[in-house]
Design a protein around this motif. Sequence first.
Motif, PDB file in Angstrom:
ATOM      1  N   HIS A   6      33.614  35.129 -54.871  1.00 21.72           N
ATOM      2  CA  HIS A   6      33.861  33.699 -54.703  1.00 21.72           C
ATOM      3  C   HIS A   6      35.333  33.410 -54.426  1.00 21.72           C
ATOM      4  CE1 HIS A   6      29.952  31.763 -55.468  1.00 21.72           C
ATOM      5  NE2 HIS A   6      29.689  32.970 -55.929  1.00 21.72           N
ATOM      6  N   LEU A   7      36.221  34.181 -55.008  1.00 27.17           N
ATOM      7  CA  LEU A   7      37.645  33.993 -54.740  1.00 27.17           C
ATOM      8  C   LEU A   7      37.989  34.310 -53.284  1.00 27.17           C
ATOM      9  CD1 LEU A   7      39.303  35.448 -57.961  1.00 27.17           C
ATOM     10  CD2 LEU A   7      39.280  33.052 -57.209  1.00 27.17           C
ATOM     11  N   SER A  11      35.546  31.385 -45.161  1.00 26.83           N
ATOM     12  CA  SER A  11      35.593  29.939 -45.017  1.00 26.83           C
ATOM     13  C   SER A  11      34.438  29.450 -44.149  1.00 26.83           C
ATOM     14  CB  SER A  11      36.920  29.538 -44.370  1.00 26.83           C
ATOM     15  OG  SER A  11      36.872  28.212 -43.924  1.00 26.83           O
ATOM     16  N   GLU A  44      28.113  26.086 -48.073  1.00 22.47           N
ATOM     17  CA  GLU A  44      29.139  26.066 -49.105  1.00 22.47           C
ATOM     18  C   GLU A  44      29.796  27.434 -49.125  1.00 22.47           C
ATOM     19  OE1 GLU A  44      29.562  24.039 -53.461  1.00 22.47           O
ATOM     20  OE2 GLU A  44      27.568  24.652 -52.833  1.00 22.47           O
ATOM     21  N   SER A  45      31.114  27.448 -49.054  1.00 23.04           N
ATOM     22  CA  SER A  45      31.833  28.724 -49.045  1.00 23.04           C
ATOM     23  C   SER A  45      31.735  29.435 -50.386  1.00 23.04           C
ATOM     24  CB  SER A  45      33.316  28.517 -48.700  1.00 23.04           C
ATOM     25  OG  SER A  45      33.458  28.054 -47.392  1.00 23.04           O
ATOM     26  N   ARG A  46      32.019  28.682 -51.439  1.00 18.18           N
ATOM     27  CA  ARG A  46      32.099  29.284 -52.774  1.00 18.18           C
ATOM     28  C   ARG A  46      31.814  28.236 -53.827  1.00 18.18           C
ATOM     29  NH1 ARG A  46      36.949  28.608 -50.500  1.00 18.18           N
ATOM     30  NH2 ARG A  46      37.088  30.760 -49.846  1.00 18.18           N
ATOM     31  N   LEU A  47      31.528  28.691 -55.015  1.00 17.49           N
ATOM     32  CA  LEU A  47      31.395  27.798 -56.158  1.00 17.49           C
ATOM     33  C   LEU A  47      32.727  27.751 -56.898  1.00 17.49           C
ATOM     34  CD1 LEU A  47      27.888  28.897 -57.505  1.00 17.49           C
ATOM     35  CD2 LEU A  47      28.433  26.969 -56.000  1.00 17.49           C
ATOM     36  N   SER A  48      32.920  26.716 -57.676  1.00 18.97           N
ATOM     37  CA  SER A  48      34.158  26.590 -58.450  1.00 18.97           C
ATOM     38  C   SER A  48      34.134  27.571 -59.621  1.00 18.97           C
ATOM     39  CB  SER A  48      34.298  25.162 -58.981  1.00 18.97           C
ATOM     40  OG  SER A  48      33.335  24.927 -59.997  1.00 18.97           O
ATOM     41  N   LEU A  49      35.288  27.794 -60.186  1.00 15.40           N
ATOM     42  CA  LEU A  49      35.400  28.674 -61.353  1.00 15.40           C
ATOM     43  C   LEU A  49      34.529  28.143 -62.492  1.00 15.40           C
ATOM     44  CD1 LEU A  49      36.645  31.095 -62.784  1.00 15.40           C
ATOM     45  CD2 LEU A  49      38.590  29.635 -63.386  1.00 15.40           C
ATOM     46  N   ARG A  50      34.541  26.837 -62.708  1.00 16.55           N
ATOM     47  CA  ARG A  50      33.731  26.236 -63.776  1.00 16.55           C
ATOM     48  C   ARG A  50      32.247  26.517 -63.534  1.00 16.55           C
ATOM     49  NH1 ARG A  50      33.071  25.916 -68.317  1.00 16.55           N
ATOM     50  NH2 ARG A  50      35.203  25.343 -68.652  1.00 16.55           N
ATOM     51  N   GLU A  51      31.784  26.354 -62.292  1.00 15.37           N
ATOM     52  CA  GLU A  51      30.374  26.609 -61.973  1.00 15.37           C
ATOM     53  C   GLU A  51      30.015  28.071 -62.206  1.00 15.37           C
ATOM     54  OE1 GLU A  51      29.375  23.386 -58.491  1.00 15.37           O
ATOM     55  OE2 GLU A  51      30.795  24.999 -58.026  1.00 15.37           O
ATOM     56  N   ARG A  56      26.107  29.174 -62.858  1.00 14.45           N
ATOM     57  CA  ARG A  56      25.389  28.511 -61.767  1.00 14.45           C
ATOM     58  C   ARG A  56      25.068  29.530 -60.671  1.00 14.45           C
ATOM     59  NH1 ARG A  56      26.561  22.656 -60.110  1.00 14.45           N
ATOM     60  NH2 ARG A  56      24.844  22.316 -58.680  1.00 14.45           N
TER      61      ARG A  56
END
Length: 163
Positions: A6-7, A11, A44-51, A56
């Motif tokens: 994810h990091l 893009s 969607e490229s990536r999920l957030s760190l929180r997700e 998720r």
Amino acid sequence: MRLLRHLFAPSSRRLFPEASLQRIGAAIAAGEARHRGQLCFAVESRLSLRELLDGRDARTAALSAFAQLGVWDTAGNNGVLLYLLLADHRIEIVADRGYAARIGDERWQAVCEGIQQALAAGEAEAAVLGGIAALSEIIAEQFPRAGGTAGEGNELADRPVRL
């Protein structure tokens, strides 16, 4: 491992530049000229760190996008979301309840597999265009356009969405 994917996810803007999004939107509009269903494509490229920390997965993200984009809220309960999460290399199809008794999971899965093969070959736009064509066939079987004007009753924008 997943965190790293994810990091460093590709893009969505690189894989789907503006011209590509326009062609995908045109393919959605052309498909909807043949049926009464509503088709939406979201990438969607990536999920957030929180997700990620919350565990998720792609399916949950797709269900959230389905709600957020209003795909569930069509008059005929015939919306379909084609969702692509680049970091996880996952394709999800979320279909509204109007398809529940009509289309088995194996048909949706076959579309996902076709998209995955084209993506693996490095053909992102072609993969999505092929998926849209396949989904439009399924939708047209179940919700054919019975007269009226093409585009009539278009409840969702045809333009692809970057999340």
